[in-house]
Scaffold this motif. Structure first.
Motif, PDB file in Angstrom:
ATOM      1  N   CYS A  44       0.840  -1.193   0.000  1.00 24.99           N
ATOM      2  CA  CYS A  44       0.000   0.000   0.000  1.00 24.99           C
ATOM      3  C   CYS A  44       0.877   1.244   0.000  1.00 24.99           C
ATOM      4  O   CYS A  44       1.781   1.386   0.841  1.00 24.99           O
ATOM      5  CB  CYS A  44      -0.909  -0.018   1.231  1.00 24.99           C
ATOM      6  SG  CYS A  44      -1.944   1.467   1.392  1.00 24.99           S
ATOM      7  N   GLU A  45       0.613   2.146  -0.896  1.00 26.38           N
ATOM      8  CA  GLU A  45       1.411   3.380  -0.998  1.00 26.38           C
ATOM      9  C   GLU A  45       1.189   4.298   0.197  1.00 26.38           C
ATOM     10  O   GLU A  45       2.069   5.074   0.557  1.00 26.38           O
ATOM     11  CB  GLU A  45       1.049   4.119  -2.293  1.00 26.38           C
ATOM     12  CG  GLU A  45       1.440   3.382  -3.556  1.00 26.38           C
ATOM     13  CD  GLU A  45       1.079   4.166  -4.801  1.00 26.38           C
ATOM     14  OE1 GLU A  45       0.474   5.253  -4.657  1.00 26.38           O
ATOM     15  OE2 GLU A  45       1.403   3.691  -5.903  1.00 26.38           O
ATOM     16  N   CYS A  92     -17.905  -0.388   3.534  1.00 27.49           N
ATOM     17  CA  CYS A  92     -18.050  -1.017   2.211  1.00 27.49           C
ATOM     18  C   CYS A  92     -18.422  -2.487   2.383  1.00 27.49           C
ATOM     19  O   CYS A  92     -17.779  -3.217   3.142  1.00 27.49           O
ATOM     20  CB  CYS A  92     -16.748  -0.894   1.420  1.00 27.49           C
ATOM     21  SG  CYS A  92     -16.309   0.817   1.051  1.00 27.49           S
ATOM     22  N   ARG A  93     -19.447  -2.926   1.649  1.00 29.43           N
ATOM     23  CA  ARG A  93     -19.903  -4.308   1.752  1.00 29.43           C
ATOM     24  C   ARG A  93     -19.369  -5.195   0.628  1.00 29.43           C
ATOM     25  O   ARG A  93     -19.737  -6.361   0.556  1.00 29.43           O
ATOM     26  CB  ARG A  93     -21.432  -4.330   1.745  1.00 29.43           C
ATOM     27  CG  ARG A  93     -22.061  -3.610   2.935  1.00 29.43           C
ATOM     28  CD  ARG A  93     -23.567  -3.748   2.919  1.00 29.43           C
ATOM     29  NE  ARG A  93     -24.169  -3.067   4.077  1.00 29.43           N
ATOM     30  CZ  ARG A  93     -25.479  -3.056   4.315  1.00 29.43           C
ATOM     31  NH1 ARG A  93     -26.314  -3.681   3.484  1.00 29.43           N
ATOM     32  NH2 ARG A  93     -25.948  -2.428   5.389  1.00 29.43           N
ATOM     33  N   GLU A  94     -18.556  -4.613  -0.250  1.00 26.18           N
ATOM     34  CA  GLU A  94     -18.040  -5.379  -1.385  1.00 26.18           C
ATOM     35  C   GLU A  94     -16.544  -5.654  -1.221  1.00 26.18           C
ATOM     36  O   GLU A  94     -15.800  -5.669  -2.208  1.00 26.18           O
ATOM     37  CB  GLU A  94     -18.279  -4.622  -2.695  1.00 26.18           C
ATOM     38  CG  GLU A  94     -19.740  -4.413  -3.045  1.00 26.18           C
ATOM     39  CD  GLU A  94     -20.452  -5.730  -3.345  1.00 26.18           C
ATOM     40  OE1 GLU A  94     -19.776  -6.666  -3.790  1.00 26.18           O
ATOM     41  OE2 GLU A  94     -21.672  -5.826  -3.105  1.00 26.18           O
ATOM     42  N   LEU A  95     -16.083  -5.863  -0.021  1.00 27.51           N
ATOM     43  CA  LEU A  95     -14.673  -6.182   0.226  1.00 27.51           C
ATOM     44  C   LEU A  95     -14.456  -7.688   0.060  1.00 27.51           C
ATOM     45  O   LEU A  95     -15.209  -8.500   0.621  1.00 27.51           O
ATOM     46  CB  LEU A  95     -14.268  -5.760   1.639  1.00 27.51           C
ATOM     47  CG  LEU A  95     -13.999  -4.262   1.861  1.00 27.51           C
ATOM     48  CD1 LEU A  95     -13.796  -4.001   3.354  1.00 27.51           C
ATOM     49  CD2 LEU A  95     -12.778  -3.817   1.073  1.00 27.51           C
ATOM     50  N   ASP A 140      -4.215  -6.730   0.983  1.00 28.79           N
ATOM     51  CA  ASP A 140      -4.866  -8.039   1.192  1.00 28.79           C
ATOM     52  C   ASP A 140      -6.302  -8.094   0.689  1.00 28.79           C
ATOM     53  O   ASP A 140      -6.857  -9.193   0.528  1.00 28.79           O
ATOM     54  CB  ASP A 140      -4.855  -8.395   2.680  1.00 28.79           C
ATOM     55  CG  ASP A 140      -3.443  -8.669   3.188  1.00 28.79           C
ATOM     56  OD1 ASP A 140      -2.697  -9.385   2.496  1.00 28.79           O
ATOM     57  OD2 ASP A 140      -3.107  -8.161   4.271  1.00 28.79           O
ATOM     58  N   PHE A 141      -6.910  -6.936   0.464  1.00 27.60           N
ATOM     59  CA  PHE A 141      -8.325  -6.922   0.097  1.00 27.60           C
ATOM     60  C   PHE A 141      -8.539  -6.088  -1.180  1.00 27.60           C
ATOM     61  O   PHE A 141      -7.685  -5.295  -1.586  1.00 27.60           O
ATOM     62  CB  PHE A 141      -9.167  -6.332   1.243  1.00 27.60           C
ATOM     63  CG  PHE A 141      -9.019  -7.071   2.540  1.00 27.60           C
ATOM     64  CD1 PHE A 141      -9.767  -8.218   2.801  1.00 27.60           C
ATOM     65  CD2 PHE A 141      -8.108  -6.623   3.505  1.00 27.60           C
ATOM     66  CE1 PHE A 141      -9.608  -8.896   4.001  1.00 27.60           C
ATOM     67  CE2 PHE A 141      -7.965  -7.298   4.698  1.00 27.60           C
ATOM     68  CZ  PHE A 141      -8.707  -8.438   4.942  1.00 27.60           C
ATOM     69  N   CYS A 150      -5.164  -2.337   2.062  1.00 29.55           N
ATOM     70  CA  CYS A 150      -4.476  -3.025   3.143  1.00 29.55           C
ATOM     71  C   CYS A 150      -5.401  -3.018   4.364  1.00 29.55           C
ATOM     72  O   CYS A 150      -6.503  -2.466   4.324  1.00 29.55           O
ATOM     73  CB  CYS A 150      -3.155  -2.343   3.453  1.00 29.55           C
ATOM     74  SG  CYS A 150      -3.323  -0.707   4.190  1.00 29.55           S
ATOM     75  N   ALA A 151      -4.960  -3.607   5.476  1.00 33.60           N
ATOM     76  CA  ALA A 151      -5.799  -3.674   6.677  1.00 33.60           C
ATOM     77  C   ALA A 151      -6.148  -2.283   7.193  1.00 33.60           C
ATOM     78  O   ALA A 151      -7.283  -2.021   7.614  1.00 33.60           O
ATOM     79  CB  ALA A 151      -5.087  -4.483   7.765  1.00 33.60           C
TER      80      ALA A 151
END
Length: 311
Positions: free
Chosen positions: A70-71, A100-103, A78-79, A89-90
């Motif tokens: 992740c920049e 967000c429900r589309e992860l 991871d997602f 990232c986390a």
């Protein structure tokens, strides 16, 4: 262009420089022949797929710049958020995507992407676009070649017309000069007129001589002398009159003139030379341009079709 020698990242961490032989996209590291067996058997990396370093170096820079880190947070991605169309990232999840429900897990999202319909469609569209552009280049190259040939043909045609026009005018000029030459020859290059002028000058001298004698006789002669002189000069002036009348009636006394009759068309051309441009002009015509039809809009049409409008 020769590729730069890639060093093994694992060895570099040990302050050793060795040439890499493979690349691991998941570790994002170049690996040498010595380190590659360990990478292949270690629990954390044994399922990682590697590619030859030469193949990795063939990738475009825009792809090699893409990393799993992740920049914003320097953590592993991871997602993937389908709503925002971006990997996370986390920390990204907790800070920006917690509602967000589309992860989805990133490995699940990217798995099989090379054999997906989206990738296949992209390849088809890229290939079609390449073919379309190639066809356009071929068409315009052919058009340029034909245009050069047509230019030469038109230049030759204009030259031919100009030569034909010049040849015709040269012929007419020759005819006119020949007529003028014939007129000069018939008139003896002016000798006839000069001869007539010479005779007229003699008549003039004779008449002037009589006129002078008459004037002086009137002033100074006796009446008897004047009487006899009048009889003499009356006969002489009568003879001169007869000769002048006869001379004047001769055909050679007719004045000679030269004229040229010009066609009204040529007079119009001379008066308004711009009209000549209307007799012969070059026209530039444009055929309908080729319109690019995208694969998603084709619906059975050819990739290139003539456009209904031109600009």
């Amino acid at each position: 262009m020769a590729k730069l020698d890639q060093s093994c990242d694992i060895c570099m961490n040990l302050h050793v420089t060795k040439s890499a032989s493979v690349w691991c996209s998941e570790c994002e590291e170049a690996i040498c022949e010595d380190c590659e067996p360990r990478h292949r058997i270690q629990k954390a990396t044994k399922n990682h797929k590697t590619i030859l370093i030469e193949d990795y170096q063939e990738l475009p820079e825009s792809i090699t710049k893409i990393t799993l880190e992740c920049e914003d947070h320097n953590q592993k991605l991871d997602f993937y958020c389908s709503i925002h169309s971006e990997p996370c990232c986390a920390r990204c999840v907790s800070e920006k995507h917690k509602y967000c429900r589309e992860l989805k897990p990133l490995p699940e999202v990217v798995d099989g992407v090379k054999s997906s319909a989206a990738f296949s469609e992209l390849q088809d569209r890229v290939n079609d676009m390449s073919q379309a552009i190639g066809q356009m280049i071929q068409d315009k190259t052919h058009n340029k070649s034909n245009l050069e040939v047509k230019k030469k043909t038109l230049i030759a045609e204009v030259e031919r017309i100009r030569k034909a026009f010049n040849s015709h005018m040269d012929t007419k000029q020759g005819e006119l000069l020949s007529k003028i030459g014939e007129t000069k020859e018939r008139e003896g290059e002016g000798d006839i007129i000069d001869s007539l002028l010479s005779k007229l000058s003699k008549f003039q001298a004779k008449v002037d001589e009589i006129a002078d004698a008459v004037m002086k006789t009137k002033q100074y002669a006796s009446n008897f002398q004047t009487f006899m002189g009048v009889n003499k000069w009356t006969r002489e002036i009568g003879n001169q009159e007869k000769e002048i009348i006869a001379f004047q009636s001769d055909k050679s006394m007719a004045n000679v003139d030269l004229q040229i009759k010009i066609s009204p068309i040529l007079k119009k051309f001379e008066k308004d030379v711009s009209e000549f441009g209307k007799i012969m002009k070059i026209e530039v015509n444009y055929s309908p341009r080729m319109k690019l039809v995208l694969r998603k809009d084709k619906q059975g049409q050819g990739l290139l079709a003539p456009s209904s409008k031109t600009k």
